[in-house]
Design an enzyme around this catalytic site. Structure first.
Site, PDB file in Angstrom:
ATOM      1  N   GLY A 281      -1.291  -5.173 -10.158  1.00 41.11           N
ATOM      2  CA  GLY A 281      -2.033  -4.873 -11.370  1.00 41.11           C
ATOM      3  C   GLY A 281      -3.467  -5.405 -11.247  1.00 41.11           C
ATOM      4  O   GLY A 281      -4.267  -4.841 -10.519  1.00 41.11           O
TER       5      GLY A 281
ATOM      6  N   SER B   9      -1.185  -6.095  -3.416  1.00 39.63           N
ATOM      7  CA  SER B   9      -2.267  -5.572  -4.228  1.00 39.63           C
ATOM      8  C   SER B   9      -2.900  -6.730  -5.013  1.00 39.63           C
ATOM      9  O   SER B   9      -3.314  -7.712  -4.414  1.00 39.63           O
ATOM     10  CB  SER B   9      -1.748  -4.446  -5.121  1.00 39.63           C
ATOM     11  OG  SER B   9      -2.802  -3.718  -5.705  1.00 39.63           O
ATOM     12  N   TRP B  10      -2.968  -6.640  -6.350  1.00 39.84           N
ATOM     13  CA  TRP B  10      -3.435  -7.798  -7.119  1.00 39.84           C
ATOM     14  C   TRP B  10      -2.589  -9.023  -6.805  1.00 39.84           C
ATOM     15  O   TRP B  10      -3.095 -10.154  -6.800  1.00 39.84           O
ATOM     16  CB  TRP B  10      -3.412  -7.508  -8.620  1.00 39.84           C
ATOM     17  CG  TRP B  10      -3.328  -8.757  -9.439  1.00 39.84           C
ATOM     18  CD1 TRP B  10      -2.240  -9.241 -10.108  1.00 39.84           C
ATOM     19  CD2 TRP B  10      -4.376  -9.728  -9.637  1.00 39.84           C
ATOM     20  NE1 TRP B  10      -2.529 -10.449 -10.714  1.00 39.84           N
ATOM     21  CE2 TRP B  10      -3.835 -10.766 -10.444  1.00 39.84           C
ATOM     22  CE3 TRP B  10      -5.697  -9.820  -9.217  1.00 39.84           C
ATOM     23  CZ2 TRP B  10      -4.586 -11.870 -10.838  1.00 39.84           C
ATOM     24  CZ3 TRP B  10      -6.442 -10.925  -9.602  1.00 39.84           C
ATOM     25  CH2 TRP B  10      -5.887 -11.937 -10.407  1.00 39.84           C
TER      26      TRP B  10
ATOM     27  N   ASP C 190      -4.526   3.580   2.849  1.00 40.05           N
ATOM     28  CA  ASP C 190      -4.585   2.980   1.515  1.00 40.05           C
ATOM     29  C   ASP C 190      -5.951   3.290   0.914  1.00 40.05           C
ATOM     30  O   ASP C 190      -6.975   2.808   1.396  1.00 40.05           O
ATOM     31  CB  ASP C 190      -4.368   1.468   1.637  1.00 40.05           C
ATOM     32  CG  ASP C 190      -4.285   0.755   0.305  1.00 40.05           C
ATOM     33  OD1 ASP C 190      -4.794   1.289  -0.705  1.00 40.05           O
ATOM     34  OD2 ASP C 190      -3.705  -0.354   0.269  1.00 40.05           O
TER      35      ASP C 190
ATOM     36  N   HIS D 105      -0.907   2.826  -0.220  1.00 39.75           N
ATOM     37  CA  HIS D 105      -0.990   1.502  -0.822  1.00 39.75           C
ATOM     38  C   HIS D 105       0.348   0.941  -1.294  1.00 39.75           C
ATOM     39  O   HIS D 105       0.586  -0.262  -1.223  1.00 39.75           O
ATOM     40  CB  HIS D 105      -1.951   1.573  -2.016  1.00 39.75           C
ATOM     41  CG  HIS D 105      -2.113   0.298  -2.770  1.00 39.75           C
ATOM     42  ND1 HIS D 105      -2.799  -0.794  -2.264  1.00 39.75           N
ATOM     43  CD2 HIS D 105      -1.676  -0.082  -4.009  1.00 39.75           C
ATOM     44  CE1 HIS D 105      -2.794  -1.785  -3.149  1.00 39.75           C
ATOM     45  NE2 HIS D 105      -2.112  -1.372  -4.218  1.00 39.75           N
TER      46      HIS D 105
END
Length: 327
Positions: A48, A120-121, A277, A305
């Site tokens: 996120g 990711s985040w 990605d 991703h």
């Protein structure tokens, strides 16, 4: 979870314990434990920010060898207050609040050291946590590297990635008047913070649909649908945009620079990155690899991703299996 991952991940399992941690500022953070209570502890950091956890996230870990801890970061998932509420106050939702929450969770469980797993985040948060509490980290397993540098944000939200997805980009910019499109993150911020559902609702849906539609190598309508329910999309878009407007409350390039300065030295790690990605291009994973060369660097040549892509999922499971065996 995509059916294609059935033979890649470990079998379904249920938590043996769930609860809420009072972390201050009126925030209640949902947590759960599954797997082996006496196993190697690992904390899963979702993406996120604002994505929340799902049951299939438990399945990256051998349940006989790992004590698996998942939690929903402030304002999303099952944590409260939820950022989909127009009255939600995001002042107490920052990178450093989350870093403190992670370590409070560790101490609450009586864990001295644990593996940190994030994509990711979640990779951003894992790096921030490891550089702040390095003595609490046994290993890092990171995927889809993202560090909130300005050029990373501009690539995906200010037009770069639109060159690859012009049809999807057109839908992303549609809610924003032409004269505001030179600063898309800021333009969206004005709408996402508007208390009127007629304003923030369409903006949240457009923001989240853009990301959900571009994170896999091939289109995945099921993934898009799972991310774009009204409540989930609103929380996701609001929290994510809030972090991006503020640069994660970090100095520009902080995480990569600190890694290069030795902040991760001695921590075993694996970096898993999809070659195609578009959300978090391989340039950032490469920069982290060069700053932290002792971590294994795995590029998956047939992936974008998402952790739900088979090649990425397989590489992540291989990493957790390796560290379980080394314990």
């Amino acid at each position: 979870m995509p059916s294609v991952l059935a033979d890649v991940l470990y079998p379904d399992l249920e938590p043996y314990e769930t609860g809420f941690l009072l972390v201050g500022d009126g925030q209640r953070v949902y947590w759960e434990q599954s797997g082996n209570p006496d196993g190697k502890p690992v904390v899963f950091l979702h993406g996120g920010p604002g994505g929340g956890t799902s049951s299939w996230h438990r399945r990256f870990f051998d349940p006989e060898k790992y004590r698996i801890i998942l939690f929903d970061q402030r304002g999303c998932g099952r944590s409260t207050p939820h950022a989909s509420d127009p009255a939600a106050d995001l002042r107490y939702n920052t990178t450093w609040h989350l870093v403190a929450d992670i370590d409070l969770l560790r101490r609450n469980f009586g864990i001295e050291r644990w593996m940190v797993f994030g994509g990711s985040w979640g990779s951003t948060l894992a790096l921030a946590y490891a550089q702040t509490h390095r003595d609490a980290v046994t290993e890092l397993v990171l995927r889809g590297i993202f560090t909130l540098r300005r050029h990373e944000l501009e690539w995906f939200y200010e037009g770069g990635a639109g060159a690859l997805f012009p049809d999807l980009w057109e839908r992303f910019i549609a809610p924003i008047p032409v004269l505001e499109r030179s600063r898309m993150i800021e333009a969206y911020h004005r709408r996402l913070t508007d208390p009127d559902p007629e304003v923030h609702g369409p903006a949240a849906l457009a923001w989240t649909t853009w990301e959900a539609s571009t994170i896999t190598l091939r289109p995945d309508p099921g993934l898009v649908a799972s991310m774009t329910s009204a409540e989930a999309a609103t929380a996701f878009a609001r929290i994510e945009n809030h972090y991006f407007v503020h640069g994660g409350w970090m100095r520009e390039g902080q995480l990569v620079a600190d890694a290069a300065a030795g902040a991760l030295a001695g921590i075993p790690g694996v970096i898993v990155q999809g070659r195609y990605d578009v959300c978090t291009p391989v340039m950032t994973a490469w920069d982290l690899h060069r700053a932290w060369p002792e971590a294994d660097f795995v590029v998956v040549d047939d992936a974008g991703h998402s952790a739900a892509e088979p090649g990425i999922a397989a590489a992540l499971v291989a990493a957790t299996d390796r560290f379980a065996a080394a314990s």
